[in-house]
Motif scaffolding. Structure first.
Motif, mmCIF file in Angstrom:
data_model
loop_
_atom_site.group_PDB
_atom_site.id
_atom_site.type_symbol
_atom_site.label_atom_id
_atom_site.label_comp_id
_atom_site.label_asym_id
_atom_site.label_seq_id
_atom_site.Cartn_x
_atom_site.Cartn_y
_atom_site.Cartn_z
ATOM 1 N N ASP A 63 -22.803 -18.528 2.460
ATOM 2 C CA ASP A 63 -23.287 -18.186 1.489
ATOM 3 C C ASP A 63 -24.252 -19.415 1.488
ATOM 4 O O ASP A 63 -23.736 -20.294 0.623
ATOM 5 N N ILE A 65 -27.157 -19.716 -1.684
ATOM 6 C CA ILE A 65 -28.127 -19.317 -2.712
ATOM 7 C C ILE A 65 -29.330 -19.750 -3.703
ATOM 8 O O ILE A 65 -28.874 -21.491 -4.069
ATOM 9 N N ASP A 67 -31.839 -20.962 -6.697
ATOM 10 C CA ASP A 67 -32.807 -20.968 -7.956
ATOM 11 C C ASP A 67 -33.640 -21.778 -7.524
ATOM 12 O O ASP A 67 -32.898 -22.962 -8.511
ATOM 13 N N ASP A 81 -25.181 -15.637 4.226
ATOM 14 C CA ASP A 81 -26.659 -15.313 3.913
ATOM 15 C C ASP A 81 -27.468 -16.313 3.032
ATOM 16 O O ASP A 81 -26.530 -17.239 2.929
ATOM 17 N N THR A 83 -29.849 -16.343 0.342
ATOM 18 C CA THR A 83 -30.972 -15.469 -0.764
ATOM 19 C C THR A 83 -31.329 -16.852 -1.702
ATOM 20 O O THR A 83 -31.152 -17.409 -2.024
ATOM 21 N N LYS A 85 -33.416 -16.629 -5.079
ATOM 22 C CA LYS A 85 -33.451 -15.825 -5.897
ATOM 23 C C LYS A 85 -35.013 -16.239 -6.915
ATOM 24 O O LYS A 85 -35.284 -15.011 -6.995
ATOM 25 N N ARG A 100 -28.164 -12.339 7.027
ATOM 26 C CA ARG A 100 -29.454 -12.227 6.289
ATOM 27 C C ARG A 100 -30.126 -12.895 5.489
ATOM 28 O O ARG A 100 -29.296 -13.614 4.745
ATOM 29 N N VAL A 101 -31.812 -13.323 5.044
ATOM 30 C CA VAL A 101 -32.062 -14.047 4.402
ATOM 31 C C VAL A 101 -33.330 -12.733 3.807
ATOM 32 O O VAL A 101 -33.517 -12.121 3.747
ATOM 33 N N LYS A 102 -32.469 -13.947 2.385
ATOM 34 C CA LYS A 102 -33.471 -12.513 0.957
ATOM 35 C C LYS A 102 -34.173 -13.187 -0.024
ATOM 36 O O LYS A 102 -33.637 -14.211 -0.131
ATOM 37 N N LYS A 103 -35.757 -12.301 -0.078
ATOM 38 C CA LYS A 103 -36.228 -13.092 -0.659
ATOM 39 C C LYS A 103 -36.627 -12.507 -1.772
ATOM 40 O O LYS A 103 -37.353 -11.354 -1.787
#
Length: 103
Positions: A63, A65, A67, A81, A83, A85, A100-103
């Protein structure tokens, strides 16, 4: 700062300056104040908290992540995935993600 071919987890807390990291066989955790950041061929999870500067990630097996306060985010080739943040200011270019791509 340049790091290449590291076996195990890597944790970096850096105030400023560019970083090139390649070939980590473990997780990568980075807290970076400013400067460009490049990570390639990371076999574990990538977790980046970045104040400013361009972030480039290529070929990650875990994954990702991110920020980010400001600067572009360029991600290409993630098996799990992604993400985002926060992406403050700057462009975001994400491609070739199997999860998945989470934004």
């Amino acid at each position: 700062m340049d790091l290449y071919d590291i076996t195990g987890n890597v944790k970096i807390d850096d105030g400023s300056g560019n970083m090139d990291i390649e070939g980590v066989r473990g997780n990568l955790h980075v807290n970076d104040g400013s400067g460009n950041f490049t990570a390639k061929d990371i076999q574990g999870m990538i977790d980046i908290d970045d104040g400013s500067g361009t972030i480039r990630i290529k070929d990650a097996l875990g994954d990702v992540i991110v920020d980010d306060g400001s600067g572009s985010i360029i991600i290409n080739g993630v098996e799990k995935d992604v993400t985002i943040k926060e992406d403050g200011s700057g462009g975001v270019d994400i491609k070739n993600v199997r999860g998945r791509v989470k934004k």
